[in-house]
Motif scaffolding. Structure first.
Motif, PDB file in Angstrom:
ATOM      1  N   TYR A 244     -14.646   7.138   1.921  1.00 11.33           N
ATOM      2  CA  TYR A 244     -15.417   6.479   2.964  1.00 11.33           C
ATOM      3  C   TYR A 244     -14.570   6.374   4.235  1.00 11.33           C
ATOM      4  O   TYR A 244     -13.330   6.426   4.170  1.00 11.33           O
ATOM      5  N   PRO A 245     -15.217   6.236   5.383  1.00 13.35           N
ATOM      6  CA  PRO A 245     -14.470   6.197   6.655  1.00 13.35           C
ATOM      7  C   PRO A 245     -13.738   4.867   6.865  1.00 13.35           C
ATOM      8  O   PRO A 245     -14.083   4.076   7.741  1.00 13.35           O
ATOM      9  N   ILE A 246     -12.744   4.638   6.033  1.00 15.35           N
ATOM     10  CA  ILE A 246     -11.913   3.435   6.151  1.00 15.35           C
ATOM     11  C   ILE A 246     -10.563   3.825   6.756  1.00 15.35           C
ATOM     12  O   ILE A 246      -9.896   4.740   6.269  1.00 15.35           O
ATOM     13  N   GLN A 247     -10.186   3.156   7.801  1.00 16.44           N
ATOM     14  CA  GLN A 247      -8.893   3.421   8.432  1.00 16.44           C
ATOM     15  C   GLN A 247      -7.836   2.521   7.813  1.00 16.44           C
ATOM     16  O   GLN A 247      -7.938   1.295   7.853  1.00 16.44           O
ATOM     17  N   VAL A 248      -6.826   3.137   7.208  1.00  5.84           N
ATOM     18  CA  VAL A 248      -5.764   2.389   6.527  1.00  5.84           C
ATOM     19  C   VAL A 248      -4.486   2.452   7.364  1.00  5.84           C
ATOM     20  O   VAL A 248      -3.988   3.539   7.671  1.00  5.84           O
ATOM     21  N   GLU A 249      -3.989   1.295   7.745  1.00  6.17           N
ATOM     22  CA  GLU A 249      -2.738   1.223   8.505  1.00  6.17           C
ATOM     23  C   GLU A 249      -1.721   0.392   7.725  1.00  6.17           C
ATOM     24  O   GLU A 249      -2.088  -0.529   6.994  1.00  6.17           O
ATOM     25  N   GLN A 250      -0.460   0.710   7.881  1.00  7.41           N
ATOM     26  CA  GLN A 250       0.605  -0.001   7.184  1.00  7.41           C
ATOM     27  C   GLN A 250       1.478  -0.758   8.181  1.00  7.41           C
ATOM     28  O   GLN A 250       1.559  -0.387   9.351  1.00  7.41           O
ATOM     29  N   ASN A 251       2.122  -1.815   7.671  1.00  6.78           N
ATOM     30  CA  ASN A 251       2.986  -2.569   8.575  1.00  6.78           C
ATOM     31  C   ASN A 251       4.314  -1.835   8.802  1.00  6.78           C
ATOM     32  O   ASN A 251       4.675  -0.903   8.067  1.00  6.78           O
ATOM     33  N   LYS A 252       5.028  -2.263   9.799  1.00  7.16           N
ATOM     34  CA  LYS A 252       6.270  -1.579  10.207  1.00  7.16           C
ATOM     35  C   LYS A 252       7.334  -1.615   9.125  1.00  7.16           C
ATOM     36  O   LYS A 252       8.110  -0.672   8.969  1.00  7.16           O
ATOM     37  N   VAL A 253       7.382  -2.705   8.357  1.00  7.27           N
ATOM     38  CA  VAL A 253       8.398  -2.825   7.305  1.00  7.27           C
ATOM     39  C   VAL A 253       8.196  -1.759   6.234  1.00  7.27           C
ATOM     40  O   VAL A 253       9.134  -1.076   5.821  1.00  7.27           O
ATOM     41  N   ASP A 254       6.946  -1.594   5.763  1.00  9.66           N
ATOM     42  CA  ASP A 254       6.651  -0.586   4.742  1.00  9.66           C
ATOM     43  C   ASP A 254       6.944   0.819   5.250  1.00  9.66           C
ATOM     44  O   ASP A 254       7.497   1.656   4.526  1.00  9.66           O
ATOM     45  N   GLU A 262      11.018   8.813  -0.877  1.00  8.11           N
ATOM     46  CA  GLU A 262       9.863   9.678  -1.065  1.00  8.11           C
ATOM     47  C   GLU A 262       8.893   9.124  -2.108  1.00  8.11           C
ATOM     48  O   GLU A 262       7.682   9.330  -2.023  1.00  8.11           O
ATOM     49  N   PHE A 263       9.447   8.423  -3.089  1.00  7.55           N
ATOM     50  CA  PHE A 263       8.586   7.839  -4.129  1.00  7.55           C
ATOM     51  C   PHE A 263       7.653   6.792  -3.527  1.00  7.55           C
ATOM     52  O   PHE A 263       6.458   6.788  -3.794  1.00  7.55           O
ATOM     53  N   LEU A 264       8.209   5.911  -2.697  1.00  6.24           N
ATOM     54  CA  LEU A 264       7.386   4.905  -2.038  1.00  6.24           C
ATOM     55  C   LEU A 264       6.343   5.560  -1.135  1.00  6.24           C
ATOM     56  O   LEU A 264       5.207   5.090  -1.035  1.00  6.24           O
ATOM     57  N   LYS A 265       6.730   6.632  -0.510  1.00  9.47           N
ATOM     58  CA  LYS A 265       5.814   7.348   0.381  1.00  9.47           C
ATOM     59  C   LYS A 265       4.641   7.933  -0.405  1.00  9.47           C
ATOM     60  O   LYS A 265       3.488   7.864   0.028  1.00  9.47           O
ATOM     61  N   THR A 266       4.938   8.484  -1.600  1.00 14.12           N
ATOM     62  CA  THR A 266       3.897   9.056  -2.456  1.00 14.12           C
ATOM     63  C   THR A 266       2.962   7.974  -2.984  1.00 14.12           C
ATOM     64  O   THR A 266       1.736   8.131  -2.989  1.00 14.12           O
ATOM     65  N   ILE A 267       3.559   6.856  -3.421  1.00 10.86           N
ATOM     66  CA  ILE A 267       2.756   5.732  -3.923  1.00 10.86           C
ATOM     67  C   ILE A 267       1.845   5.203  -2.832  1.00 10.86           C
ATOM     68  O   ILE A 267       0.664   4.897  -3.062  1.00 10.86           O
ATOM     69  N   SER A 268       2.362   5.094  -1.631  1.00  7.74           N
ATOM     70  CA  SER A 268       1.584   4.588  -0.506  1.00  7.74           C
ATOM     71  C   SER A 268       0.394   5.497  -0.208  1.00  7.74           C
ATOM     72  O   SER A 268      -0.719   5.020   0.047  1.00  7.74           O
ATOM     73  N   SER A 272      -3.506   4.452  -0.499  1.00  9.85           N
ATOM     74  CA  SER A 272      -4.365   4.579   0.680  1.00  9.85           C
ATOM     75  C   SER A 272      -5.621   5.376   0.338  1.00  9.85           C
ATOM     76  O   SER A 272      -6.732   5.028   0.772  1.00  9.85           O
ATOM     77  N   LYS A 273      -5.453   6.424  -0.472  1.00  6.85           N
ATOM     78  CA  LYS A 273      -6.594   7.226  -0.891  1.00  6.85           C
ATOM     79  C   LYS A 273      -7.543   6.400  -1.753  1.00  6.85           C
ATOM     80  O   LYS A 273      -8.767   6.483  -1.618  1.00  6.85           O
ATOM     81  N   ALA A 274      -6.971   5.593  -2.660  1.00  6.88           N
ATOM     82  CA  ALA A 274      -7.786   4.743  -3.534  1.00  6.88           C
ATOM     83  C   ALA A 274      -8.597   3.734  -2.720  1.00  6.88           C
ATOM     84  O   ALA A 274      -9.751   3.433  -3.053  1.00  6.88           O
ATOM     85  N   LEU A 275      -8.011   3.211  -1.656  1.00  3.20           N
ATOM     86  CA  LEU A 275      -8.724   2.276  -0.786  1.00  3.20           C
ATOM     87  C   LEU A 275      -9.933   2.948  -0.140  1.00  3.20           C
ATOM     88  O   LEU A 275     -11.014   2.363  -0.046  1.00  3.20           O
TER      89      LEU A 275
END
Length: 294
Positions: A244-254, A262-268, A272-275
């Protein structure tokens, strides 16, 4: 809440619960002070579980997401938010577990244990979601909802009951909530996605509810039966992967952490896709938009 957000969504879908104390503390973040739930033991001794902190971290618009696998402590939190009219609860009827257990070792055994129910918890109204679950303010059509193994499917589950309580608490009484709930129900009733989910459930449910006649062990008969099932599950797979057209943004710390991991990047990316594939989240956003709009 330094970002001064306009709305907050707490997703408790598939949350099987955990610490009762943590659920009480979490509830206390969004109400000023007051009872969260009532514990009742085998002697019918009542103990009100309270939030004593006279402060909140957020007092704005809230939506809580639940489904058939939201249980125990997560139900307690959702109960409190609904009873205080603090948040709009959407999704599906929850699992229906409102009891507390403790594990004891068996005598003369190092690896055998028994789990005993010691207490039951009730809502601040005296009602309980034990066995029946928490009914959300807005029901969201969900694939395979009827197949979720709720508490009532357990033959030994404690039945639902109610106690007489006299507690003082102050409702939030958000005057816009009832209007937002009505708009949501009307939107879902006319939603293409809702109708698509209901159609798929209509095709799927008979496979769990009906005993089908035997199939002749001939290639054509087996092939036709398997093909029929595959067609349905291909439609389920296609729908489950819909974004669905949901825009997902992350905070600066993450984002900063992900630069070096790279693991955290993949999990993120996976989260985001699941959201974006969460239909209930789409409606939660719609509800918050209605609440924010003048």
């Amino acid at each position: 809440m330094k970002k001064k957000i306009n709305g907050l969504i707490i997703d408790l879908q598939y949350n099987g619960g955990g610490s009762l104390e943590e659920a009480i503390r979490l509830s206390g973040l969004f109400i000023n002070t007051g009872p969260i739930a009532v514990m009742n033991d085998k002697k019918n001794k009542q103990n009100a579980l309270k939030d004593y902190n006279r402060s909140t971290i957020y007092s704005g618009n809230m939506v809580v997401l639940v489904n058939g696998l939201s249980a125990s402590a997560s139900e307690l939190f959702a109960n409190a938010m609904q009873d205080y009219q603090r948040a709009i609860v959407i999704g599906n009827t929850t699992l229906g577990k409102a009891s507390m257990q403790q594990v004891f070792p068996l005598e003369n055994s190092d690896n055998e244990f028994i789990k005993i129910t010691l207490e039951k918890f009730y809502r601040i109204t005296g009602k309980s979601n034990q066995y029946v679950g928490l009914v959300p303010d807005v029901e969201i059509p969900t694939l395979l909802d009827e197949q979720m193994p709720r508490e009532k499917t357990n033959p030994s589950a404690l039945k639902n009951d109610e106690i007489d309580v006299k507690l003082k608490y102050q409702l939030f009484k958000n005057k816009n909530y009832s209007n937002a709930i009505q708009k949501s129900k009307e939107r879902l009733q006319n939603s293409v996605e809702s109708k698509e989910i209901e159609t798929l459930n209509t095709q799927i449910n008979p496979y769990f509810e009906t005993s089908f006649p035997p199939i002749t062990l001939q290639f054509e008969s087996v092939f036709d039966d398997v093909s029929k099932i595959n067609l349905i599950w291909n439609e389920v797979k296609k729908y489950s992967e819909k974004e669905y057209p949901i825009q997902v943004e992350q905070n600066k710390v993450d984002l900063e952490y992900q630069k070096f991991d790279e693991f955290l990047k993949t999990i993120s990316a996976t989260r985001s896709k699941a959201l974006k594939q969460n239909f209930a989240l789409v409606e939660a956003i719609n509800i918050l938009t209605d609440l924010i709009a003048p």
